[in-house]
Design an enzyme around this catalytic site. Structure first.
Site, PDB file in Angstrom:
ATOM      1  N   LYS A  54       0.831  -1.368  -0.108  1.00 56.01           N
ATOM      2  CA  LYS A  54      -0.026   0.043  -0.061  1.00 56.01           C
ATOM      3  C   LYS A  54       0.876   1.225  -0.032  1.00 56.01           C
ATOM      4  O   LYS A  54       0.736   2.358  -0.878  1.00 56.01           O
ATOM      5  CB  LYS A  54      -0.953  -0.005   1.296  1.00 56.01           C
ATOM      6  CG  LYS A  54      -1.446   1.364   1.615  1.00 56.01           C
ATOM      7  CD  LYS A  54      -2.363   1.333   2.799  1.00 56.01           C
ATOM      8  CE  LYS A  54      -1.582   1.608   3.876  1.00 56.01           C
ATOM      9  NZ  LYS A  54      -1.312   3.063   4.443  1.00 56.01           N
ATOM     10  N   ASN A  55       1.810   1.361   0.738  1.00 52.66           N
ATOM     11  CA  ASN A  55       2.755   2.746   1.070  1.00 52.66           C
ATOM     12  C   ASN A  55       3.495   2.630  -0.105  1.00 52.66           C
ATOM     13  O   ASN A  55       4.096   3.960  -0.103  1.00 52.66           O
ATOM     14  CB  ASN A  55       3.352   2.499   2.234  1.00 52.66           C
ATOM     15  CG  ASN A  55       2.477   2.676   3.567  1.00 52.66           C
ATOM     16  OD1 ASN A  55       1.156   2.803   3.397  1.00 52.66           O
ATOM     17  ND2 ASN A  55       2.842   2.501   4.526  1.00 52.66           N
TER      18      ASN A  55
ATOM     19  N   CYS B  84      -4.620  12.552  12.727  1.00 50.82           N
ATOM     20  CA  CYS B  84      -5.251  11.235  12.815  1.00 50.82           C
ATOM     21  C   CYS B  84      -4.830  10.541  14.251  1.00 50.82           C
ATOM     22  O   CYS B  84      -4.098  11.430  14.922  1.00 50.82           O
ATOM     23  CB  CYS B  84      -4.712  10.214  11.644  1.00 50.82           C
ATOM     24  SG  CYS B  84      -3.162   9.902  11.874  1.00 50.82           S
TER      25      CYS B  84
ATOM     26  N   ARG C  93      -0.022  15.239  12.465  1.00 51.67           N
ATOM     27  CA  ARG C  93       0.603  14.780  11.235  1.00 51.67           C
ATOM     28  C   ARG C  93       0.993  15.952  10.366  1.00 51.67           C
ATOM     29  O   ARG C  93       0.443  16.373   9.473  1.00 51.67           O
ATOM     30  CB  ARG C  93      -0.044  13.795  10.234  1.00 51.67           C
ATOM     31  CG  ARG C  93      -0.952  12.600  10.880  1.00 51.67           C
ATOM     32  CD  ARG C  93       0.346  11.646  11.400  1.00 51.67           C
ATOM     33  NE  ARG C  93       1.004  10.952  10.157  1.00 51.67           N
ATOM     34  CZ  ARG C  93       0.473   9.731   9.668  1.00 51.67           C
ATOM     35  NH1 ARG C  93      -0.659   9.326   9.953  1.00 51.67           N
ATOM     36  NH2 ARG C  93       1.280   9.196   8.817  1.00 51.67           N
TER      37      ARG C  93
ATOM     38  N   ASP D 292       5.259   0.783  12.001  1.00 53.73           N
ATOM     39  CA  ASP D 292       3.722   0.408  11.531  1.00 53.73           C
ATOM     40  C   ASP D 292       3.761  -1.373  12.055  1.00 53.73           C
ATOM     41  O   ASP D 292       2.734  -1.801  11.912  1.00 53.73           O
ATOM     42  CB  ASP D 292       4.018   0.258  10.022  1.00 53.73           C
ATOM     43  CG  ASP D 292       3.780   1.692   9.455  1.00 53.73           C
ATOM     44  OD1 ASP D 292       3.664   2.039   8.480  1.00 53.73           O
ATOM     45  OD2 ASP D 292       3.499   2.707  10.309  1.00 53.73           O
TER      46      ASP D 292
ATOM     47  N   ARG E 203      -8.565  -0.309   5.077  1.00 56.75           N
ATOM     48  CA  ARG E 203      -7.680   0.980   4.615  1.00 56.75           C
ATOM     49  C   ARG E 203      -6.266   0.249   4.081  1.00 56.75           C
ATOM     50  O   ARG E 203      -5.790   0.742   3.058  1.00 56.75           O
ATOM     51  CB  ARG E 203      -7.347   2.023   5.590  1.00 56.75           C
ATOM     52  CG  ARG E 203      -8.416   2.644   6.147  1.00 56.75           C
ATOM     53  CD  ARG E 203      -7.887   3.850   7.077  1.00 56.75           C
ATOM     54  NE  ARG E 203      -7.171   4.581   5.633  1.00 56.75           N
ATOM     55  CZ  ARG E 203      -7.064   6.020   5.903  1.00 56.75           C
ATOM     56  NH1 ARG E 203      -7.888   6.753   6.877  1.00 56.75           N
ATOM     57  NH2 ARG E 203      -6.275   6.600   5.197  1.00 56.75           N
TER      58      ARG E 203
HETATM   59  C1  EPZ Z   1       4.665   6.987   6.190  1.00 56.46           C
HETATM   60  O1  EPZ Z   1       3.859   8.129   6.505  1.00 56.46           O
HETATM   61  C2  EPZ Z   1       3.768   5.902   6.332  1.00 56.46           C
HETATM   62  N1  EPZ Z   1       2.689   6.133   5.282  1.00 56.46           N
HETATM   63  C3  EPZ Z   1       3.245   5.459   7.494  1.00 56.46           C
HETATM   64  O2  EPZ Z   1       2.333   4.296   7.499  1.00 56.46           O
HETATM   65  C4  EPZ Z   1       4.308   5.227   8.614  1.00 56.46           C
HETATM   66  O3  EPZ Z   1       4.154   4.996   9.836  1.00 56.46           O
HETATM   67  C5  EPZ Z   1       5.264   6.543   8.457  1.00 56.46           C
HETATM   68  O4  EPZ Z   1       5.747   6.731   6.959  1.00 56.46           O
HETATM   69  C6  EPZ Z   1       6.692   6.321   9.048  1.00 56.46           C
HETATM   70  O5  EPZ Z   1       7.285   4.998   8.790  1.00 56.46           O
HETATM   71  C7  EPZ Z   1       2.643   6.049   3.920  1.00 56.46           C
HETATM   72  O6  EPZ Z   1       3.796   5.823   3.690  1.00 56.46           O
HETATM   73  C8  EPZ Z   1       1.510   6.359   3.143  1.00 56.46           C
HETATM   74  P1  EPZ Z   1       6.912  10.483   8.017  1.00 56.46           P
HETATM   75  P2  EPZ Z   1       4.452   9.598   6.405  1.00 56.46           P
HETATM   76  O7  EPZ Z   1       6.555  12.030   7.362  1.00 56.46           O
HETATM   77  O8  EPZ Z   1       5.416   9.760   5.300  1.00 56.46           O
HETATM   78  C9  EPZ Z   1       7.251  13.760  11.258  1.00 56.46           C
HETATM   79  C10 EPZ Z   1       0.541   2.899   7.793  1.00 56.46           C
HETATM   80  O9  EPZ Z   1       0.295   2.601   8.829  1.00 56.46           O
HETATM   81  N2  EPZ Z   1       6.845  14.816  10.424  1.00 56.46           N
HETATM   82  O10 EPZ Z   1       7.790   9.671   7.593  1.00 56.46           O
HETATM   83  O11 EPZ Z   1       3.508  10.536   6.727  1.00 56.46           O
HETATM   84  C11 EPZ Z   1       6.068  13.114  11.565  1.00 56.46           C
HETATM   85  O12 EPZ Z   1       5.244  13.326  12.771  1.00 56.46           O
HETATM   86  C12 EPZ Z   1       1.253   4.397   7.835  1.00 56.46           C
HETATM   87  O13 EPZ Z   1       0.591   2.486   6.692  1.00 56.46           O
HETATM   88  C13 EPZ Z   1       7.221  16.185  10.579  1.00 56.46           C
HETATM   89  O14 EPZ Z   1       7.442  16.363  11.784  1.00 56.46           O
HETATM   90  O15 EPZ Z   1       5.409   9.699   7.840  1.00 56.46           O
HETATM   91  C14 EPZ Z   1       6.654  11.634  12.387  1.00 56.46           C
HETATM   92  O16 EPZ Z   1       6.778  11.840  13.723  1.00 56.46           O
HETATM   93  C15 EPZ Z   1       0.724   5.066   9.187  1.00 56.46           C
HETATM   94  N3  EPZ Z   1       6.942  17.112   9.620  1.00 56.46           N
HETATM   95  C16 EPZ Z   1       7.840  11.760  11.647  1.00 56.46           C
HETATM   96  O17 EPZ Z   1       8.129  13.021  10.997  1.00 56.46           O
HETATM   97  C17 EPZ Z   1       6.593  16.722   8.269  1.00 56.46           C
HETATM   98  O18 EPZ Z   1       6.434  17.728   7.451  1.00 56.46           O
HETATM   99  C18 EPZ Z   1       7.765  10.538  10.246  1.00 56.46           C
HETATM  100  O19 EPZ Z   1       6.857  10.701   9.584  1.00 56.46           O
HETATM  101  C19 EPZ Z   1       6.344  15.348   7.852  1.00 56.46           C
HETATM  102  C20 EPZ Z   1       6.616  14.491   9.115  1.00 56.46           C
END
Ligand code: EPZ
Length: 432
Positions: A22-23, A116, A121, A311, A403
């Site tokens: 999915k990701n 969420c 996020r 995850d 999802r």
């Molecule tokens: C991806 O989300 C995945 N989703 C998430 O999987 C996964 O948990 C996450 O990466 C971490 O591995 C998809 O790929 C669709 P991040 P993403 O930006 O990219 C912070 C699932 O269950 N951050 O890597 O949105 C954020 O708050 C989902 O399949 C900022 O601070 O996550 C987090 O603490 C849930 N500012 C950390 O970085 C930003 O602009 C990592 O988030 C963006 C993120």
């Protein structure tokens, strides 16, 4: 709205095929906007998140055809540069439209994704990235309004945030940079396999990306991209979830096909450290898992790939709940991602959650109770617990599972589980 009725205690056996990721699919589907030529993407899982993305692409004006796992997308000139709130609000990952829309149209209006249950996020790193390439970003009426009238110009951007690298932020910058003038270097890039899969897809379209999978990715901008065909990588989180199922709920062990050993390093290592059997075949695309005779507790500190994935911490917490000893789970990426613990405690688990850490004391066994799914992976943890529990568990709000898990109930039934998806008449009533 459906709920899942799970009769616990039935032992799993046999083999299951893992779906495409999915990701990996979500950013790759969005990247189809980068060319007016058709692209064909195979093994896209039929889950609500990919269906939302397909709906958004169609709403923007792309023509999208789906036949079983293969999606064909054509994005002609003139596609819209603004996505609607009612679609985007359903899926935070829609933020990955930002990069391709800016690269193709030099402007976009994207509703700010809400938070969420796993925590706030933010998108500040996404904004940092596109501003660095020369775009102007405003927030207006809950939308990100982004313009780059003079196009995008490559530069070096450090994408590290307070919680480490960002997966979709890295994706967005890569997708914005492929058609930018000059070269873009991404420092502190995410190394997830899904980022590498996107880079491979973009290079098949004619992009020039080097270093994906390392902390530094270099993108040399090109004039245009062309169509291509691509098969997405296996879903490592679905695979991890079924590996835990095969250890929690089987005497004989189970086999998972269509996996990728390389992507399952941290997950496999932890299960082995806790005394369980994890044996991959020579090709690394099939794995046999079986519970150890003397399982031991364990410790998880989630961190960016290749460390243990956030995850997968909820699913492992379900296994720790019935493993002798005291286990510890700390999520450094989403410190609030413990909604599953209160539901597992309703089933008899002994868990204490305090400031981003869960302390789990293993119990003899869990017992059935009506529980509520909350986020995708928390819901998976409840299914695992229900399969192992004594009695029949009802899991409400099944849409969370739909999802990200393709045909989960069918796959579990093919392994011998007694699960049944039924309409949920109570759904939507005021919470107690
Ligand atoms: C991806 O989300 C995945 N989703 C998430 O999987 C996964 O948990 C996450 O990466 C971490 O591995 C998809 O790929 C669709 P991040 P993403 O930006 O990219 C912070 C699932 O269950 N951050 O890597 O949105 C954020 O708050 C989902 O399949 C900022 O601070 O996550 C987090 O603490 C849930 N500012 C950390 O970085 C930003 O602009 C990592 O988030 C963006 C993120």
């Amino acid at each position: 709205m459906d709920k899942l009725i799970v009769e616990g205690g039935y032992k799993l056996q046999g083999t299951v095929n893992i779906s495409g990721s999915k990701n990996a699919s979500l950013p790759i589907l969005a990247a189809a906007l980068l060319t007016d030529e058709p692209v064909r993407i195979s093994r896209v899982p039929d889950v609500s998140d990919t269906n939302y993305m397909i709906q958004i692409l169609s709403q923007l004006g792309a023509s999208v055809e789906r036949s079983s796992g293969t999606v064909r997308i054509e994005s002609p000139d003139g596609i819209s540069s603004s996505a609607s709130y009612d679609q985007v609000r359903k899926m935070r990952a829609s933020i990955c439209l930002l990069g391709p829309m800016m690269a193709r149209m030099h402007r976009c209006t994207l509703p700010l994704p809400g938070g969420c249950v796993i925590g706030d996020r933010p998108v500040d790193l996404h904004v940092r990235a596109i501003q660095a390439l020369g775009a102007r970003v405003r927030v207006k009426g809950g939308n990100l309004v982004i313009e780059a009238p003079n196009g995008l110009v490559g530069t070096t951007v450090d994408m590290r945030g307070d919680n480490g690298p960002t997966v979709l932020g890295t994706d967005n910058l890569m997708m914005a940079a492929v058609l930018a003038r000059g070269t873009t270097v991404i420092e502190s890039a995410a190394r997830e396999p899904e980022v590498v899969d996107l880079a491979n897809f973009l290079n098949k379209m004619g992009a020039r990306i080097e270093g994906a999978g390392s902390r530094t990715i270099t993108i040399h901008g090109v004039e245009r991209l062309h169509g291509c065909e691509h098969t997405v990588i296996p879903d490592r989180i679905e695979a991890g979830t079924f590996m835990v199922a095969g250890i929690m709920c089987s005497d004989t062990g189970i086999t998972l096909n269509r996996v990728c050993e390389e992507h399952l390093g941290a997950i496999s290592a932890l299960l082995r450290e806790c005394g369980h059997t994890v044996n991959f075949n020579e090709a690394g695309d099939s794995v046999f898992v079986k519970a150890g005779e003397k399982p031991t507790s364990g410790k998880i500190l989630t961190a960016p790939y290749p460390a243990y994935p956030t995850d997968m911490q909820a699913q492992m917490t379900a296994l720790f709940s019935v493993t002798p000893g005291i286990s510890v789970v700390k999520d450094t990426i989403f410190p609030q991602r413990f909604m599953h613990c209160s539901e597992l405690k309703r089933m008899g688990a002994n868990i204490k959650v305090d400031s981003g850490t869960a302390i789990i004391t293993g119990v003899e066994g869990l017992s059935a109770a009506p529980v509520m799914a909350s986020d995708l992976r928390a819901s998976a943890a409840l299914v695992l617990a229900a399969l192992a529990a004594e009695g029949t568990t009802e899991i409400h709000r099944l849409y969370h599972i739909d999802r990200g898990y393709e045909m989960l109930d069918d796959k579990l039934m093919s392994l011998g589980a007694h699960v049944q998806r039924v309409p949920d008449p109570d759904e939507g009533k005021a919470e107690l």
